[in-house]
Write a protein that holds these residues in place. Structure first.
Motif, PDB file in Angstrom:
ATOM      1  N   PRO A  59       0.798  -1.238   0.000  1.00 23.01           N
ATOM      2  CA  PRO A  59       0.000   0.000   0.000  1.00 23.01           C
ATOM      3  C   PRO A  59       0.827   1.284   0.000  1.00 23.01           C
ATOM      4  N   LEU A  60       2.111   1.218   0.350  1.00 18.79           N
ATOM      5  CA  LEU A  60       2.913   2.454   0.356  1.00 18.79           C
ATOM      6  C   LEU A  60       2.981   3.078  -1.039  1.00 18.79           C
ATOM      7  N   VAL A 123      15.145   0.610   4.048  1.00 23.39           N
ATOM      8  CA  VAL A 123      14.429  -0.658   4.172  1.00 23.39           C
ATOM      9  C   VAL A 123      13.185  -0.652   3.286  1.00 23.39           C
ATOM     10  N   VAL A 124      12.420   0.452   3.310  1.00 30.79           N
ATOM     11  CA  VAL A 124      11.305   0.560   2.356  1.00 30.79           C
ATOM     12  C   VAL A 124      11.599   1.698   1.377  1.00 30.79           C
ATOM     13  N   LYS A 125      11.150   1.501   0.145  1.00 28.57           N
ATOM     14  CA  LYS A 125      11.552   2.415  -0.925  1.00 28.57           C
ATOM     15  C   LYS A 125      10.477   3.435  -1.284  1.00 28.57           C
ATOM     16  N   CYS A 126       9.354   3.374  -0.560  1.00 29.42           N
ATOM     17  CA  CYS A 126       8.311   4.386  -0.753  1.00 29.42           C
ATOM     18  C   CYS A 126       8.014   5.029   0.604  1.00 29.42           C
ATOM     19  N   ARG A 127       7.622   6.288   0.549  1.00 29.84           N
ATOM     20  CA  ARG A 127       7.410   7.047   1.788  1.00 29.84           C
ATOM     21  C   ARG A 127       6.179   6.562   2.553  1.00 29.84           C
ATOM     22  N   PRO A 128       6.347   6.170   3.829  1.00 25.88           N
ATOM     23  CA  PRO A 128       5.169   5.875   4.643  1.00 25.88           C
ATOM     24  C   PRO A 128       4.406   7.169   4.930  1.00 25.88           C
ATOM     25  N   PRO A 129       3.058   7.149   4.835  1.00 24.48           N
ATOM     26  CA  PRO A 129       2.288   8.382   5.033  1.00 24.48           C
ATOM     27  C   PRO A 129       2.560   8.987   6.406  1.00 24.48           C
ATOM     28  N   SER A 130       2.622  10.307   6.449  1.00 21.81           N
ATOM     29  CA  SER A 130       2.899  11.072   7.675  1.00 21.81           C
ATOM     30  C   SER A 130       4.135  10.560   8.419  1.00 21.81           C
ATOM     31  N   ASN A 131       5.069   9.986   7.682  1.00 20.61           N
ATOM     32  CA  ASN A 131       6.320   9.479   8.264  1.00 20.61           C
ATOM     33  C   ASN A 131       6.102   8.438   9.363  1.00 20.61           C
TER      34      ASN A 131
END
Ligand code: URA
Length: 235
Positions: A59-60, A123-131
């Motif tokens: 989902p990211l 570790v993850v290549k897309c931004r998690p919402p609101s960090n």
């Protein structure tokens, strides 16, 4: 061996000649073997990027502007691994380019290195919402790509930045204050857990945390045989 044929003396004369001629830098070309290694790890990294594609595995991907794959030298001996892109990184598609990235650059420079000498990934290549912290399923989807990056670069040492990065690399929940400063080994690669630069910025002006991170980086320098001249103490 006669003095005239001593290659060390010849080299000293030659370097003296260059200095007198105004040269300040000598670039030593890479050996054929080094060139081959660089191009094969570069090709492997490109193949991993192609495999990642326009990733929709978790989902990211819904909220991201750009995938932040990672960047740096394909044959780096030192890799830094963070948690995941923030707003600046998402916008630019490059890791650690915001305030935390500027501190990371200073940490790298304090070790006597340039950012281009090392490889930086998350570790993850897309931004998690609101960090927010990335979820275990998001980490699980992305981790094989990080693992493949590590395998192709084959660094001599990895610095894990923060709880999420270190926990993901070690495959368990960790308390960073408890485990930082000691090398852990994963697939034969030493991993040094240390504080995330964002955490260090949040703790300013208390210098205790930066001093501890610097102790950790000095251990990494010593493992890599990097000369220590004391300049990191003031950062
Ligand atoms: N924090 C991270 O963990 N990674 C980045 O790329 C930027 C900030």
């Amino acid at each position: 061996m006669s003095i005239q044929n001593d290659p060390i003396l010849d080299l000293r004369d030659y370097l003296g000649f260059l200095v007198n001629a105004g040269y300040t830098e000598v670039v030593i070309p890479k050996s054929e073997h080094e060139e081959k290694m660089t191009s094969s790890s570069r090709r492997e990294l490109e193949a991993i990027r192609v495999e990642l594609g326009d990733c929709r595995r978790c989902p990211l991907s819904n909220g991201r502007k750009n995938i932040v794959f990672g960047e740096g030298s394909p044959d780096a001996t030192l890799m830094f691994i963070g948690e995941g892109p923030g707003a600046d990184e998402d916008r630019e598609g490059r890791p650690f380019v915001g305030r935390a990235g500027q501190l990371l650059n200073r940490m790298i420079n304090a070790m006597g290195l340039e950012r281009s000498d090392v490889y930086i990934a998350n570790v993850v290549k897309c931004r998690p919402p609101s960090n927010r912290d990335p979820e275990p399923n998001e980490i699980g989807m992305c981790f094989p790509f990080l693992k493949a990056q590590i395998n192709s670069i084959s660094p001599e040492v990895i610095v894990g930045l923060g709880r999420i990065a270190v926990g993901s690399l070690l495959g368990r929940k960790v308390s960073l204050t408890k485990i930082r400063g000691t090398f852990y080994h994963v697939d034969g690669i030493p991993i040094m857990p240390t504080y995330h630069p964002s955490f260090l910025l949040r703790k300013e002006p208390d210098r205790r945390w930066k001093a501890e991170a610097w102790e950790d980086l000095k251990k990494v320098m010593s493992l890599l045989g990097l000369p220590f001249d004391g300049r990191g103490e003031s950062r």
